[in-house]
Design an enzyme around this catalytic site. Sequence first.
Site, short mmCIF file in Angstrom:
data_model
loop_
_atom_site.label_atom_id
_atom_site.label_comp_id
_atom_site.label_asym_id
_atom_site.label_seq_id
_atom_site.Cartn_x
_atom_site.Cartn_y
_atom_site.Cartn_z
N ASP A 11 0.84 -1.20 0.00
CA ASP A 11 0.00 0.00 0.00
C ASP A 11 0.87 1.24 0.00
OD1 ASP A 11 0.76 -0.59 2.72
OD2 ASP A 11 -0.76 0.82 3.43
N GLU A 54 0.11 -0.88 5.89
CA GLU A 54 1.18 -0.27 6.67
C GLU A 54 0.98 1.23 6.81
OE1 GLU A 54 5.00 1.53 7.79
OE2 GLU A 54 3.84 1.91 5.96
N GLU A 55 0.44 1.85 5.77
CA GLU A 55 0.25 3.30 5.80
C GLU A 55 -0.96 3.72 6.63
OE1 GLU A 55 2.62 4.94 4.96
OE2 GLU A 55 3.63 4.16 3.18
N ASP A 80 12.41 -1.07 4.19
CA ASP A 80 11.34 -0.06 4.15
C ASP A 80 11.82 1.24 4.79
OD1 ASP A 80 8.86 1.08 3.73
OD2 ASP A 80 7.96 0.23 5.54
N ARG A 140 6.53 11.50 17.24
CA ARG A 140 7.49 10.42 17.06
C ARG A 140 8.13 10.12 18.42
NH1 ARG A 140 6.96 7.97 11.93
NH2 ARG A 140 6.21 9.62 10.54
N SER A 182 8.82 5.28 11.48
CA SER A 182 8.22 4.24 12.32
C SER A 182 7.77 3.08 11.46
CB SER A 182 6.99 4.81 13.05
OG SER A 182 7.31 5.98 13.76
N HIS A 228 6.21 9.84 0.90
CA HIS A 228 5.05 10.54 1.47
C HIS A 228 4.85 11.93 0.87
CE1 HIS A 228 4.58 8.00 5.41
NE2 HIS A 228 5.06 7.27 4.41
#
Length: 459
Positions: free
Chosen positions: A88, A153-154, A180, A328, A399, A427
């Site tokens: 994804d 995952e997103e 990743d 984060r 992450s 992103h």
Amino acid sequence: MNNVISYLESHRSQALEGLKDFLRIPSVSTDPEHTKDLQRCAQYLSNELERIGMRNVRVNPTAGHPIVTAEWLGAPGKPTVLFYGHYDVQPPEPLELWENDPFDPTVRGEDLYARGSTDDKGQVWLHVKALEAHLRENGSLPVNVRMLIEGEEEVSSENLEAFIEAHGKDLGADVVLISDTTMFDYDQPSIGYGLRGMAYMEVRIEGPNKDLHSGGYGGSVPNPLNVLSAILGQMVDSDGRITVPGFYDDVVPLSDEERDAIAALPFSNERFAERLGLMDVMGEKDYSTLERIWARPTLDINGMLGGFTGEGSKTVIPSKAMAKVSMRLVPKQVPEIIAQAFEDYIKRLAPSSVKVEVIRHGTGKPVLTARKHPAVSAAHEAITKGFGKAPVYIREGGSIPVVAMFEEKLGLPTVLMAFGLPDCDAHAPNEKFHLPNFYRGIDTAAWFYEEYGRSDALD
């Protein structure tokens, strides 16, 4: 290995064209309108895994998007690698900032531009090609391999934990391998050993029951945008410290040894700022840029919405305002504790004249991975052979919640061997994969399976 590398070198164009087809499928997991595209993408990947000779290939339904699994277990006495990735991708917006259609992969210079090119389709695909070369040339793999490639995952891997709990026996391995993340730089490959966690929040402020004329009501009623801005403006102080009570209570400080190792890396604040069009860097006082990115927690406003944002002017007091905020986190911060502290602080700062709602959109735990493991040694050797240069060891600012999940649910360590770059713009508009890294990444992945399968990797 000579025959494997020769196969890869002679099939560069096929590897690229297959990746382009993979990237053309708009597998945006956050958008319900793309549900069928995610199913189609999962099927495309499973078809490819079957074609190259992986066994027991399945497209597993979940409450959300499918999980693709496959295995090849024909190497008795050899270790087993569980490869994890995701198919994804993030939404491509804002579309006007792309130089090409985000789902029409385009090569410009030495880079392939498309949404998902680095995160994570390109890095999944290079492992598929590495496995293909071993199976085509040798009829076998040097290790046992299981694959788990998800479609959420997103969106914080919403259904992965339940899947792992239900299929744990089918995911047994000695180590998890993930590609990743990113390398340190163009000329410096790396191995990751740390990831930040995440707490992703939404704040909603509601004032009057409708939008109001700012002349007729201004100064007498709460303006949700003003209130929200004032609250969020208090979240970080002038030293870059987050003011949420208890936020730093569980943070593990960097050791002097680790700070020295980070300081020794070839990094320039000036080049970093210049690449981003900035005059200078900024952040938490008394920490370097790399320390801030890799090993310190953050709080960032990811978006705000409310009121009038069209052309021209409209004098309005909006009835509602909203902001998305991500934090984060670093070891050993607990995402749920931080999320609750954030919510409590927001409500404490808000005036009684407005309604406040805080929504949690997802959390992920920070992790530090094993550095002394045969698979890490294999990754070191593989990278050295694939890139012609030994890797350095780095943390990552991003992450991957599943890393902690694998450790907790399956008891497995993880190797983070990545081939993206800091300026790949994952992103963001114009995401890209540097093609020399794509090809060297395929070679490196092929070398990893070979190196980990050697007898000395089992000591």
